[in-house]
Scaffold this active site. Structure first.
Site, PDB file in Angstrom:
ATOM      1  N   TYR A  53      16.377  28.205 133.326  1.00 44.77           N
ATOM      2  CA  TYR A  53      15.644  27.929 133.283  1.00 44.77           C
ATOM      3  C   TYR A  53      14.900  26.413 133.063  1.00 44.77           C
ATOM      4  CZ  TYR A  53      13.811  32.582 131.448  1.00 44.77           C
ATOM      5  OH  TYR A  53      13.851  34.044 131.130  1.00 44.77           O
ATOM      6  N   LEU A 221      -0.872  40.290 138.976  1.00 45.38           N
ATOM      7  CA  LEU A 221      -1.548  41.246 139.210  1.00 45.38           C
ATOM      8  C   LEU A 221      -2.382  42.013 138.571  1.00 45.38           C
ATOM      9  CD1 LEU A 221       1.073  42.534 142.087  1.00 45.38           C
ATOM     10  CD2 LEU A 221      -1.139  41.576 142.741  1.00 45.38           C
ATOM     11  N   GLY A 223      -3.924  41.392 136.299  1.00 40.03           N
ATOM     12  CA  GLY A 223      -4.931  39.816 135.062  1.00 40.03           C
ATOM     13  C   GLY A 223      -6.273  39.555 136.334  1.00 40.03           C
TER      14      GLY A 223
END
Length: 329
Positions: A53, A221, A223
């Site tokens: 990350y 999608l 949310g």
């Protein structure tokens, strides 16, 4: 905050998991620290990250941000259950250098030492395999992990993105060695993507793994994306844009938002609350970019979905059914 055991272990973790993937690329260090403080103050004690990350030329940046937060003291590390991952290439200067990726004993040893240094800690609570390594036998993987456990550098091992049969192979290999084996599986699982119910979650339950769903809002999608799109609050791109271009999937999302609007519910909160009702699920990963987004996720813990809403969600997003009945007589 509600806590549960992580799989078959005695480790107690919060029912939401703080995902840190945005720390660095999307969220600066100061805001990342504020989000982690807010999470810990709310009782959210399970933090998830990965050595890659930070992405591109900044691989490891996210772990370093967490490490600088731990360095502030005040019991931050002791109160946090820390999970990170190994698999992606961490070669010098961003190069795809041999033996700097996947799950060889050499790379596991190298990767864990680098993660510990970036995180500023002497142990990792849950060390997760970020993907299946088809070239390395599980006997070698467990040999490396067992050494780390004996050294006190790793307490538990988990998997991510494993199919059901690999969860079985991994834990059978561990059992032959007298090793603990996998205690968690982090998989893609949400209302829109329920294929994990066929094999992955049953395998996890059979072997005592806690299930940690990632992308619980399916890239945003779930949310309330259609309403946000209409109001000009969100511009869709990538996977989300491709999904919305499909008339069948767009109709599903519209039915979803209409159902929740009828009951006065917030879509993002419902998507998380639904996962909390699912068998085998320890807690979904939420990856807030701001403290406000974290507050919205925490609200899902207080939400109880009625039978009518749950039935409506199943009708809109039907699951695949159990295996093998889903694909056989």
């Amino acid at each position: 905050m509600e806590y549960t055991q992580l799989g078959r272990t005695g480790l107690k973790v919060s029912r939401l998991v703080l995902g840190t993937m945005n720390f660095g690329p999307q969220t600066d260090e100061a805001t990342s620290h504020a989000i982690m403080d807010t999470a810990l103050d709310a009782g959210l004690n399970f933090f998830d990250t990965a050595n890659v990350y930070g992405w591109a030329e900044n691989k490891g940046r996210t772990e370093s941000i967490i490490g600088s937060w731990f360095a502030k003291g005040d019991g931050r590390r002791d109160r946090t259950v820390l999970a990170t991952k190994v698999y992606g290439n961490m070669g010098p200067d961003g190069e795809a250098w041999p033996n700097h990726d996947k799950l060889s004993a050499l790379n596991i040893r190298r990767a864990v030492e680098a993660s510990l240094k970036r995180l500023g800690t002497d142990y990792i609570d849950v060390y997760q395999f970020h993907h299946v390594d088809r070239a390395t036998p599980f006997e070698e993987i467990w040999q490396a992990v067992d050494v780390l456990i004996q050294q006190g550098k790793v307490l538990y091992a988990g998997s991510s993105n494993f199919p059901g049969y690999k969860i079985a192979q991994a834990n059978e290999a561990a059992a032959r060695r007298g090793s603990v084996g996998l205690v968690s599986e982090q998989c893609l699982y949400n209302l829109f993507e329920r294929r994990a119910e066929m094999e992955v979650i049953p395998a996890a339950q059979e072997y005592g793994l806690g299930v940690i769903p990632w992308s619980p809002l399916h890239g945003g999608l779930l949310g309330g994306v259609l309403k946000k799109e209409t109001e000009g609050k969100r511009r869709t791109e990538g996977r989300a844009a491709a999904t919305l271009a499909d008339p069948v999937k767009r109709a599903q999302l519209q039915a979803y938002e209409d159902l929740l609007d009828k009951h006065g519910l917030q879509p993002g909160e419902v998507a998380l609350a639904w996962l909390l009702t699912r068998p085998g699920v320890t807690g979904p990963i939420v990856g807030p970019r701001t403290p406000e987004q974290l507050a919205g996720a925490l609200a899902a813990l207080e939400l109880e979905l009625s039978e009518e809403v749950l039935a409506g969600l199943d009708e809109i997003f039907p699951g695949p059914g159990p295996s093998p009945e889903a694909f056989a007589w």
